[in-house]
Design an enzyme around this catalytic site. Structure first.
Site, PDB file in Angstrom:
ATOM      1  N   TYR A  61     -21.990 -29.062 -32.672  1.00  0.00           N
ATOM      2  CA  TYR A  61     -22.536 -29.813 -33.811  1.00  0.00           C
ATOM      3  C   TYR A  61     -23.286 -31.076 -33.392  1.00  0.00           C
ATOM      4  CZ  TYR A  61     -20.008 -26.875 -37.142  1.00  0.00           C
ATOM      5  OH  TYR A  61     -19.564 -25.826 -37.896  1.00  0.00           O
ATOM      6  N   LYS A 120     -13.188 -20.643 -25.103  1.00  0.00           N
ATOM      7  CA  LYS A 120     -13.819 -19.432 -24.566  1.00  0.00           C
ATOM      8  C   LYS A 120     -14.187 -19.759 -23.121  1.00  0.00           C
ATOM      9  CE  LYS A 120     -15.524 -15.286 -25.034  1.00  0.00           C
ATOM     10  NZ  LYS A 120     -14.650 -14.104 -25.090  1.00  0.00           N
ATOM     11  N   ASP A 161     -11.291 -15.422 -29.186  1.00  0.00           N
ATOM     12  CA  ASP A 161     -11.435 -14.075 -29.770  1.00  0.00           C
ATOM     13  C   ASP A 161     -10.066 -13.436 -29.971  1.00  0.00           C
ATOM     14  OD1 ASP A 161     -11.346 -14.078 -26.979  1.00  0.00           O
ATOM     15  OD2 ASP A 161     -12.760 -12.430 -26.709  1.00  0.00           O
ATOM     16  N   ASP A 190     -14.253 -24.407 -37.121  1.00  0.00           N
ATOM     17  CA  ASP A 190     -14.913 -24.056 -38.382  1.00  0.00           C
ATOM     18  C   ASP A 190     -14.625 -22.605 -38.737  1.00  0.00           C
ATOM     19  OD1 ASP A 190     -16.728 -24.277 -40.601  1.00  0.00           O
ATOM     20  OD2 ASP A 190     -18.216 -23.203 -39.396  1.00  0.00           O
ATOM     21  N   ASP A 213     -11.826 -20.831 -41.787  1.00  0.00           N
ATOM     22  CA  ASP A 213     -12.159 -19.933 -42.912  1.00  0.00           C
ATOM     23  C   ASP A 213     -11.245 -18.704 -42.842  1.00  0.00           C
ATOM     24  OD1 ASP A 213     -14.231 -21.616 -43.854  1.00  0.00           O
ATOM     25  OD2 ASP A 213     -15.527 -19.917 -44.319  1.00  0.00           O
TER      26      ASP A 213
HETATM   27  C1  IPM Z   1     -17.222 -26.912 -43.175  1.00  0.00           C
HETATM   28  C2  IPM Z   1     -18.653 -26.451 -43.358  1.00  0.00           C
HETATM   29  C3  IPM Z   1     -19.601 -27.351 -42.592  1.00  0.00           C
HETATM   30  C4  IPM Z   1     -19.283 -27.188 -41.113  1.00  0.00           C
HETATM   31  C5  IPM Z   1     -21.102 -27.098 -42.833  1.00  0.00           C
HETATM   32  C6  IPM Z   1     -21.455 -27.118 -44.286  1.00  0.00           C
HETATM   33  C7  IPM Z   1     -21.955 -28.078 -42.087  1.00  0.00           C
HETATM   34  O1  IPM Z   1     -18.780 -25.112 -42.999  1.00  0.00           O
HETATM   35  O2  IPM Z   1     -16.923 -28.063 -43.507  1.00  0.00           O
HETATM   36  O3  IPM Z   1     -16.387 -26.120 -42.744  1.00  0.00           O
HETATM   37  O4  IPM Z   1     -19.796 -26.268 -40.457  1.00  0.00           O
HETATM   38  O5  IPM Z   1     -18.506 -27.993 -40.625  1.00  0.00           O
HETATM   39 MN    MN Z   2     -16.871 -24.123 -42.628  1.00  0.00          MN
END
Ligand code: IPM
Ligand code: MN
Ligand code: NAD
Length: 353
Positions: free
Chosen positions: A140, A191, A224, A248, A252
């Site tokens: 990032y 990784k 992975d 990130d 999710d």
């Molecule tokens: C998160 C989001 C952000 C990230 C994006 C929107 C920049 O996916 O907060 O998880 O990748 O950190």
């Molecule tokens: Mn995210």
């Protein structure tokens, strides 16, 4: 004795951001009364709308204002199909994360009701861990560029930055959290079998730091493999520490294990400084403006924020209220209920206190 009020900056953002933030704010206003917590809310309209209208994303002087005049920031979500470059979100969200040096992205993965996980035969105790995502560098960092853009010979580079200081502070934060919360193990994911430079640094730092916390188990998994084990055997995890991009993605997946993105909360933290709290989900354009988005992730985020500010009892009652609403099926449709965003928020508020 009257305590000083916590000054909270509220940035609803885009898409479902304003809808879930409204419910989060209503919860904050509610606990202000029930728990006698001083809370002063200030709204900021930083969003795609403002960017398209005025060309302004994160206004000049905003970071200074936030660090001088606020105790915490609550944000909804940023991202809008009318801004395909995502420039405003990068300026606002990554701008706050980097500009305020919020190096810990703390993302709990906690199953609140066994029926919500897509995994078969799991109890709530089986899914209960926290992810420490490095939040200021890695992939990032914005470094890279194009050569011969638009031609058949085009080259695009995208660099990943890992500093000794940056890696060390997030790994230390993970171990300190484990010690403080009596978690028995910290697992680092990287990784390093392919990313031989950054991965090597992570490996060395992790070993050094682990040695300073002998009472806490430490282990390593390639990211992975971790993605697979998070599905097959999530019970093994207590605290996970990883870089910005892997964190990130894994969070999710973690949100999915809990029942979906509508439930996941996060804190962008620099201990002792103004910190930023936001649900893990994004602006979910297909749901926006329909009063159907789940406000639970945003509401659980207010609990995290209050806990960070030292208001543990208020935070715990919010979490308890969320749990009750879910077990009584007073939820939005993503969790199998029939309530609107506003009704789901009200169902949680009624159960606080
Ligand atoms: C998160 C989001 C952000 C990230 C994006 C929107 C920049 O996916 O907060 O998880 O990748 O950190
Ligand atoms: Mn995210
Ligand atoms: P998203 O998290 O916005 O949504 C993905 C899907 O998850 C939705 O379509 C929906 O099915 C579900 N979902 C998410 N939040 C929900 C909620 N509260 N209630 C019910 N269901 C919910 O991810 P995306 O679609 O990949 O991204 C949309 C935009 O949001 C993009 O612009 C992206 O960059 C941005 N984004 C912002 C943040 C942030 O501000 N922190 C985080 C992630 C994505």
């Amino acid at each position: 004795m009257t305590k000083r009020a916590y000054r909270i900056a509220v940035v609803p953002g885009d898409g479902i951001g304003p809808e879930v933030t409204r419910e989060a704010v209503r919860v904050l206003e509610y606990v202000r009364e029930t728990h006698n917590v001083g809370i002063e809310l200030t709204n900021f309209d930083w969003s795609a709308d403002k960017y398209l209208r005025e060309g302004v994303s994160l206004p000049a002087g905003a970071l200074e204002d936030l660090s001088k005049n606020f105790d915490a920031i609550f944000a909804g979500a940023f991202g809008d199909p009318r801004v395909p470059s995502n420039q405003h979100a990068e300026d606002i969200l990554l701008g706050m994360r980097r500009g305020l040096d919020l190096y810990i992205n703390l993302r709990p993965v906690k199953l609140l009701d066994a029926r919500l996980t897509p995994l078969r035969d799991r109890a709530i105790e089986d899914i209960d861990f926290v992810v420490f995502r490095e939040n200021t560098e890695g992939a990032y960092c914005g470094a890279g560029g194009f050569l011969k853009k638009g031609t058949v010979d085009e080259i695009a580079t995208q660099e990943e930055l890992n500093t000794r200081r940056g890696v060390e502070r997030i790994v230390v934060a993970a171990f300190e959290y484990a010690r403080l919360h009596e978690r028995k193990r910290v697992t680092m994911a990287d990784k390093s079998n392919v990313q031989r430079f950054g991965g090597d640094l992570w490996q060395r730092v992790f070993k050094d730091v682990a040695a300073r916390f002998p009472e806490i188990e430490s282990n390593h998994q390639y990211v992975d493999a971790m993605a697979m084990f998070m599905l097959l055997d999530p019970k093994q995890y207590d605290v996970i520490v990883t870089n910005n991009l892997f964190g990130d993605i894994l969070t999710d997946l973690g949100a999915g294990l809990q029942g979906g993105l509508g439930l996941a909360a996060s804190g962008n933290i620099h201990p002792g400084r103004v910190s930023l709290f936001e649900p893990v989900h994004g602006s979910a354009p297909p749901l926006a403006g329909k009063n159907i988005a789940n406000p639970t992730g945003a509401i659980l985020t207010t609990a995290m924020m209050l806990e960070y500010l030292g208001e543990k009892a208020a935070g715990a009652s919010i979490e308890q209220a969320v749990r009750h609403a879910i077990t009584q099926r007073q939820t939005t449709r993503d969790l199998g209920g029939t309530l609107s965003t506003e009704e789901a928020g009200a169902a949680i508020r009624q159960r606080i206190g």
